[in-house]
Design a protein around this motif. Structure first.
Motif, PDB file in Angstrom:
ATOM      1  N   UNK A 244       0.840  -1.200   0.000  1.00 21.55           N
ATOM      2  CA  UNK A 244       0.000   0.000   0.000  1.00 21.55           C
ATOM      3  C   UNK A 244       0.877   1.252   0.000  1.00 21.55           C
ATOM      4  N   UNK A 245       1.907   1.256   0.822  1.00 17.04           N
ATOM      5  CA  UNK A 245       2.807   2.417   0.881  1.00 17.04           C
ATOM      6  C   UNK A 245       3.540   2.620  -0.444  1.00 17.04           C
ATOM      7  N   UNK A 246       3.949   1.520  -1.071  1.00 20.57           N
ATOM      8  CA  UNK A 246       4.662   1.609  -2.349  1.00 20.57           C
ATOM      9  C   UNK A 246       3.749   2.146  -3.441  1.00 20.57           C
ATOM     10  N   UNK A 247       2.501   1.662  -3.497  1.00 22.57           N
ATOM     11  CA  UNK A 247       1.551   2.137  -4.510  1.00 22.57           C
ATOM     12  C   UNK A 247       1.263   3.622  -4.295  1.00 22.57           C
TER      13      UNK A 247
ATOM     14  N   UNK B 277       6.764  -5.289  -8.097  1.00 25.54           N
ATOM     15  CA  UNK B 277       7.473  -6.524  -8.419  1.00 25.54           C
ATOM     16  C   UNK B 277       8.700  -6.681  -7.517  1.00 25.54           C
ATOM     17  N   UNK B 278       8.811  -7.834  -6.887  1.00 25.00           N
ATOM     18  CA  UNK B 278       9.968  -8.124  -6.033  1.00 25.00           C
ATOM     19  C   UNK B 278       9.909  -7.507  -4.651  1.00 25.00           C
ATOM     20  N   UNK B 279       8.786  -6.959  -4.257  1.00 25.36           N
ATOM     21  CA  UNK B 279       8.639  -6.346  -2.938  1.00 25.36           C
ATOM     22  C   UNK B 279       8.750  -7.423  -1.858  1.00 25.36           C
ATOM     23  N   UNK B 280       9.533  -7.159  -0.810  1.00 26.90           N
ATOM     24  CA  UNK B 280       9.722  -8.133   0.262  1.00 26.90           C
ATOM     25  C   UNK B 280       9.387  -7.515   1.610  1.00 26.90           C
ATOM     26  N   UNK B 281       9.152  -8.391   2.578  1.00 19.91           N
ATOM     27  CA  UNK B 281       8.893  -7.951   3.949  1.00 19.91           C
ATOM     28  C   UNK B 281       9.426  -9.010   4.900  1.00 19.91           C
ATOM     29  N   UNK B 282       9.945  -8.548   6.035  1.00 17.13           N
ATOM     30  CA  UNK B 282      10.447  -9.462   7.051  1.00 17.13           C
ATOM     31  C   UNK B 282      10.398  -8.806   8.410  1.00 17.13           C
ATOM     32  N   UNK B 283      10.349  -9.640   9.426  1.00 18.79           N
ATOM     33  CA  UNK B 283      10.316  -9.125  10.788  1.00 18.79           C
ATOM     34  C   UNK B 283      11.742  -8.955  11.309  1.00 18.79           C
TER      35      UNK B 283
ATOM     36  N   UNK C 200       6.695 -10.814  -2.972  1.00 16.81           N
ATOM     37  CA  UNK C 200       5.632 -10.799  -3.980  1.00 16.81           C
ATOM     38  C   UNK C 200       6.126 -11.589  -5.188  1.00 16.81           C
ATOM     39  N   UNK C 201       5.424 -12.669  -5.510  1.00 17.05           N
ATOM     40  CA  UNK C 201       5.782 -13.461  -6.686  1.00 17.05           C
ATOM     41  C   UNK C 201       4.755 -13.293  -7.800  1.00 17.05           C
ATOM     42  N   UNK C 202       3.492 -13.143  -7.435  1.00 17.22           N
ATOM     43  CA  UNK C 202       2.419 -12.935  -8.407  1.00 17.22           C
ATOM     44  C   UNK C 202       1.897 -11.510  -8.230  1.00 17.22           C
ATOM     45  N   UNK C 203       2.426 -10.594  -9.031  1.00 22.49           N
ATOM     46  CA  UNK C 203       2.087  -9.178  -8.848  1.00 22.49           C
ATOM     47  C   UNK C 203       0.621  -8.902  -9.130  1.00 22.49           C
TER      48      UNK C 203
END
Length: 115
Positions: A42-45, A65-71, A80-83
């Protein structure tokens, strides 16, 4: 010897609490990673739409595309694999929250930030 029993019991209770907290956290980790990825999406969009004005779904797919998240303190990450499926889940949410608007122009759908 009897004077050490309360300390042993206290240590056992503390260990049980720490173990239970770790178990609860590991069970909820996938959901938390998914929520974090959606928030980052949401922040990226929002950022991309603020920079470029209105954009189509195809242009937004390239942005996420390729957006990642981790704790923090965890090796587990989600990506994100399926955009298209990812945008299909966050764009309706953003429209319901009145963050973005959907416009149709000559049969093509465009998205832009609300003013």
């Amino acid at each position: 010897m009897l004077q050490y029993i309360p300390y042993i019991l206290l240590f056992a209770v503390a260990a049980a609490i720490i173990y239970a907290w770790g178990l609860w956290r590991s069970m909820r980790q996938q959901q938390e990673l998914s929520n974090l990825l959606c928030a980052r999406g949401v922040a990226k969009v929002k950022k991309v739409l603020q920079k470029n004005g209105r954009m189509s779904v195809q242009e937004l797919e390239k942005a996420v595309e390729g957006l990642t998240a981790g704790q923090p303190f965890s090796k587990e990450k989600i990506k994100v694999t399926d955009t298209k499926a990812f945008l299909d889940s966050i764009l309706p949410y953003m429209i319901r929250q009145r963050i973005i608007m959907e416009e149709e122009d000559n049969g093509k759908v465009w998205y832009r930030l609300r003013k």
